[in-house]
Motif scaffolding. Structure first.
Motif, PDB file in Angstrom:
ATOM      1  N   GLU A  86       2.423   1.561  -3.332  1.00  0.00           N
ATOM      2  CA  GLU A  86       1.432   1.882  -4.361  1.00  0.00           C
ATOM      3  C   GLU A  86       1.347   3.400  -4.527  1.00  0.00           C
ATOM      4  O   GLU A  86       1.375   3.913  -5.649  1.00  0.00           O
ATOM      5  CB  GLU A  86       0.059   1.308  -3.991  1.00  0.00           C
ATOM      6  CG  GLU A  86      -1.014   1.595  -5.017  1.00  0.00           C
ATOM      7  CD  GLU A  86      -2.362   1.043  -4.601  1.00  0.00           C
ATOM      8  OE1 GLU A  86      -3.247   1.024  -5.452  1.00  0.00           O
ATOM      9  OE2 GLU A  86      -2.529   0.644  -3.432  1.00  0.00           O
ATOM     10  N   ASP A  87       1.255   4.097  -3.413  1.00  0.00           N
ATOM     11  CA  ASP A  87       1.193   5.568  -3.490  1.00  0.00           C
ATOM     12  C   ASP A  87       2.464   6.118  -4.136  1.00  0.00           C
ATOM     13  O   ASP A  87       2.396   7.001  -5.002  1.00  0.00           O
ATOM     14  CB  ASP A  87       1.013   6.168  -2.082  1.00  0.00           C
ATOM     15  CG  ASP A  87      -0.354   5.858  -1.497  1.00  0.00           C
ATOM     16  OD1 ASP A  87      -1.280   5.538  -2.292  1.00  0.00           O
ATOM     17  OD2 ASP A  87      -0.505   5.929  -0.260  1.00  0.00           O
ATOM     18  N   SER A  88       3.622   5.595  -3.734  1.00  0.00           N
ATOM     19  CA  SER A  88       4.889   6.053  -4.315  1.00  0.00           C
ATOM     20  C   SER A  88       4.954   5.705  -5.792  1.00  0.00           C
ATOM     21  O   SER A  88       5.420   6.521  -6.616  1.00  0.00           O
ATOM     22  CB  SER A  88       6.068   5.400  -3.602  1.00  0.00           C
ATOM     23  OG  SER A  88       6.093   5.763  -2.242  1.00  0.00           O
ATOM     24  N   VAL A  99       2.427   5.252  -7.899  1.00  0.00           N
ATOM     25  CA  VAL A  99       1.503   6.111  -8.656  1.00  0.00           C
ATOM     26  C   VAL A  99       2.125   7.490  -8.843  1.00  0.00           C
ATOM     27  O   VAL A  99       2.097   8.064  -9.936  1.00  0.00           O
ATOM     28  CB  VAL A  99       0.134   6.203  -7.947  1.00  0.00           C
ATOM     29  CG1 VAL A  99      -0.727   7.294  -8.558  1.00  0.00           C
ATOM     30  CG2 VAL A  99      -0.579   4.855  -7.992  1.00  0.00           C
ATOM     31  N   GLU A 100       2.698   8.005  -7.778  1.00  0.00           N
ATOM     32  CA  GLU A 100       3.333   9.319  -7.858  1.00  0.00           C
ATOM     33  C   GLU A 100       4.497   9.288  -8.845  1.00  0.00           C
ATOM     34  O   GLU A 100       4.641  10.180  -9.685  1.00  0.00           O
ATOM     35  CB  GLU A 100       3.827   9.740  -6.465  1.00  0.00           C
ATOM     36  CG  GLU A 100       4.359  11.140  -6.416  1.00  0.00           C
ATOM     37  CD  GLU A 100       4.768  11.531  -5.003  1.00  0.00           C
ATOM     38  OE1 GLU A 100       5.841  12.132  -4.870  1.00  0.00           O
ATOM     39  OE2 GLU A 100       4.008  11.221  -4.055  1.00  0.00           O
ATOM     40  N   GLU A 136       0.838  -1.205   0.000  1.00  0.00           N
ATOM     41  CA  GLU A 136       0.000   0.000   0.000  1.00  0.00           C
ATOM     42  C   GLU A 136       0.868   1.248   0.000  1.00  0.00           C
ATOM     43  O   GLU A 136       0.587   2.213  -0.722  1.00  0.00           O
ATOM     44  CB  GLU A 136      -0.942  -0.007   1.212  1.00  0.00           C
ATOM     45  CG  GLU A 136      -2.081  -0.999   1.088  1.00  0.00           C
ATOM     46  CD  GLU A 136      -2.911  -1.111   2.359  1.00  0.00           C
ATOM     47  OE1 GLU A 136      -2.628  -0.392   3.354  1.00  0.00           O
ATOM     48  OE2 GLU A 136      -3.859  -1.918   2.362  1.00  0.00           O
ATOM     49  N   GLU A 137       1.931   1.226   0.820  1.00  0.00           N
ATOM     50  CA  GLU A 137       2.835   2.373   0.844  1.00  0.00           C
ATOM     51  C   GLU A 137       3.536   2.535  -0.505  1.00  0.00           C
ATOM     52  O   GLU A 137       3.662   3.654  -1.019  1.00  0.00           O
ATOM     53  CB  GLU A 137       3.875   2.195   1.955  1.00  0.00           C
ATOM     54  CG  GLU A 137       3.301   2.311   3.350  1.00  0.00           C
ATOM     55  CD  GLU A 137       4.318   1.979   4.422  1.00  0.00           C
ATOM     56  OE1 GLU A 137       5.527   1.812   4.110  1.00  0.00           O
ATOM     57  OE2 GLU A 137       3.899   1.865   5.591  1.00  0.00           O
TER      58      GLU A 137
END
Length: 107
Positions: free
Chosen positions: A89-91, A93-94, A86-87
Motif C-alpha cells: 500500500e505504501d509503495s 501510494v508512492e 500494508e507494505e
C-alpha cells in the motif's frame, strides 16, 4: 419279604426317579450354559461397542487437531497477506503519487 413283582416295580420306580433327576440336571446344565453364553455375548458386544466408541473418539480428536492446524495455517497466511498488502500500500501510494506528479504536475 417282597415278591419279585414288587422288587421289579420298586426298581422301575427308582429308575424313573433317576431318569427324572437326570432330566432335571440336564435342564439345569442347559440353562446355565445358555446364561453363560448370553453373558459372554453381552460382554463381547459391550467390548465391541466400547472399542467402536473409542475409535470414534480418537477419530474425532484427530479431525479436531487437523481442523485447528488448518485454521492456524490459514490465520498465518492471512496475516502474511495483510502485512504484504500494508507494505504494498505504501509503495502503491508512492508510485501513484509519482505518476500523478509526472503526468499532471510536471508534464
Amino acid at each position: 419279604m417282597k415278591t419279585v413283582v414288587e422288587q421289579v416295580k420298586d426298581a422301575e420306580e427308582k429308575a424313573e426317579e433317576k431318569i427324572e433327576q437326570a432330566r432335571e440336571e440336564k435342564q439345569e446344565i442347559i440353562e446355565e450354559a445358555r446364561e453363560k453364553a448370553e453373558e459372554k455375548i453381552e460382554k463381547a458386544r459391550k467390548r465391541s461397542s466400547e472399542k467402536k466408541e473409542k475409535e470414534l473418539e480418537d477419530f474425532e480428536q484427530e479431525l479436531e487437531e487437523k481442523k485447528q492446524s488448518i485454521i492456524e495455517e490459514a490465520e498465518k497466511e492471512a496475516e502474511e497477506l495483510r502485512r504484504d498488502a500494508e507494505e504494498n500500500e505504501d509503495s502503491a501510494v508512492e508510485f501513484l503519487t509519482e505518476k500523478f506528479t509526472e503526468e499532471f504536475l510536471e508534464g
